[in-house]
Design a protein around this motif. Structure first.
Motif, PDB file in Angstrom:
ATOM      1  N   ARG A  18     -38.871  -8.210  41.802  1.00 33.27           N
ATOM      2  CA  ARG A  18     -39.752  -8.966  40.896  1.00 33.27           C
ATOM      3  C   ARG A  18     -39.468  -8.592  39.439  1.00 33.27           C
ATOM      4  O   ARG A  18     -39.542  -9.425  38.546  1.00 33.27           O
ATOM      5  CB  ARG A  18     -41.208  -8.653  41.265  1.00 33.27           C
ATOM      6  N   HIS A  21     -36.343 -10.415  38.466  1.00 34.31           N
ATOM      7  CA  HIS A  21     -36.724 -11.821  38.260  1.00 34.31           C
ATOM      8  C   HIS A  21     -37.399 -11.983  36.885  1.00 34.31           C
ATOM      9  O   HIS A  21     -37.091 -12.906  36.139  1.00 34.31           O
ATOM     10  CB  HIS A  21     -37.648 -12.274  39.393  1.00 34.31           C
ATOM     11  N   HIS A  50     -44.860 -12.877  32.757  1.00 33.87           N
ATOM     12  CA  HIS A  50     -45.495 -13.967  33.508  1.00 33.87           C
ATOM     13  C   HIS A  50     -45.958 -13.540  34.910  1.00 33.87           C
ATOM     14  O   HIS A  50     -46.962 -14.020  35.407  1.00 33.87           O
ATOM     15  CB  HIS A  50     -44.574 -15.198  33.592  1.00 33.87           C
ATOM     16  N   ASP A  51     -45.231 -12.624  35.551  1.00 35.98           N
ATOM     17  CA  ASP A  51     -45.600 -12.178  36.907  1.00 35.98           C
ATOM     18  C   ASP A  51     -46.213 -10.778  36.912  1.00 35.98           C
ATOM     19  O   ASP A  51     -46.176 -10.096  37.943  1.00 35.98           O
ATOM     20  CB  ASP A  51     -44.353 -12.190  37.815  1.00 35.98           C
ATOM     21  N   HIS A 110     -48.173 -20.901  34.854  1.00 36.11           N
ATOM     22  CA  HIS A 110     -46.748 -20.937  35.219  1.00 36.11           C
ATOM     23  C   HIS A 110     -46.482 -21.338  36.677  1.00 36.11           C
ATOM     24  O   HIS A 110     -45.375 -21.757  36.991  1.00 36.11           O
ATOM     25  CB  HIS A 110     -46.045 -19.607  34.876  1.00 36.11           C
ATOM     26  N   ASP A 128     -39.026 -19.939  35.051  1.00 35.04           N
ATOM     27  CA  ASP A 128     -39.406 -19.293  36.308  1.00 35.04           C
ATOM     28  C   ASP A 128     -38.606 -19.890  37.473  1.00 35.04           C
ATOM     29  O   ASP A 128     -38.242 -19.198  38.416  1.00 35.04           O
ATOM     30  CB  ASP A 128     -40.913 -19.506  36.524  1.00 35.04           C
TER      31      ASP A 128
HETATM   32 FE   FE2 Z   1     -42.028 -15.778  38.524  1.00 35.61          FE
END
Ligand code: FE2
Ligand code: FE2
Length: 187
Positions: A18, A21, A50-51, A110, A128
């Motif tokens: 993650r 990413h 964003h995550d 998102h 994304d």
């Molecule tokens: Fe993402």
């Protein structure tokens, strides 16, 4: 908070996959911001963060959302991992000192997009999906090109493919994804 500190905290909270990413979304968003005349630093911050809430379990996501008065839709109740977008905006502010409302809004929408996104929001939604560390999705070459040539069309293309994929799978779909698709079809 310095950029280094943000990275350090994220590394702690996210799985390695993650985290990689998130870096991919950061540099992809930065490149898109250069093309579409958006503040590059804002795009980078929204991209890397964003995550930031993605490390939470479904149960924890529901608990935290309740605790922080984040509205939970029926669909999110059944699929709590989707809350990571709204929770991410909350944590970006509370834990990463992000005060910029545009960055927070881009993080918050998102996963599903929303009707009438601004350019920064579209960039994060697209980055994304197209960042290079993701496993390749159907038509990804075309979609990646569109991101740099026709951003609106790219958003529409991603929504169309996402909806087709969910339908094929017989999976449930968030209302917002359909609303966003309807909006982009007619604009
Ligand atoms: Fe993402
Ligand atoms: Fe996400």
């Amino acid at each position: 908070m310095t950029y280094e500190k943000i990275l350090g905290r994220l590394k702690d909270k996210l799985s390695e996959k993650r985290y990689i990413h998130s870096m991919g979304v950061e540099y992809t968003a930065a490149a898109l911001a250069m093309v579409w005349d958006v503040d590059v630093e804002k795009a980078r911050l929204a991209g890397i963060l964003h995550d930031c809430a993605k490390g939470l379990s479904g149960k924890d996501s529901l608990e935290k959302a309740k605790k922080h008065n984040i509205p939970i839709s029926k669909y999110e109740k059944r699929n709590p991992e989707l809350l990571h977008a709204k929770l991410g905006a909350y944590y970006a502010k509370a834990k990463y000192d992000i005060d910029d409302e545009e960055i927070l809004a881009a993080i918050a929408c998102h996963t599903t997009g929303k009707p009438g996104m601004n350019t920064l929001e579209e960039i994060i939604f697209v980055a994304d999906y197209i960042e290079p560390n993701r496993k390749p999705l159907p038509e990804i070459e075309e979609i990646r090109k569109e991101a740099f040539t026709d951003l609106h069309f790219c958003v529409l293309h991603i929504l169309k493919n996402t909806i087709a994929y969910l339908k094929k799978d017989g999976a449930e779909m968030d209302e917002m994804t359909e609303k966003t698709y309807a909006y982009y079809l007619s604009h």
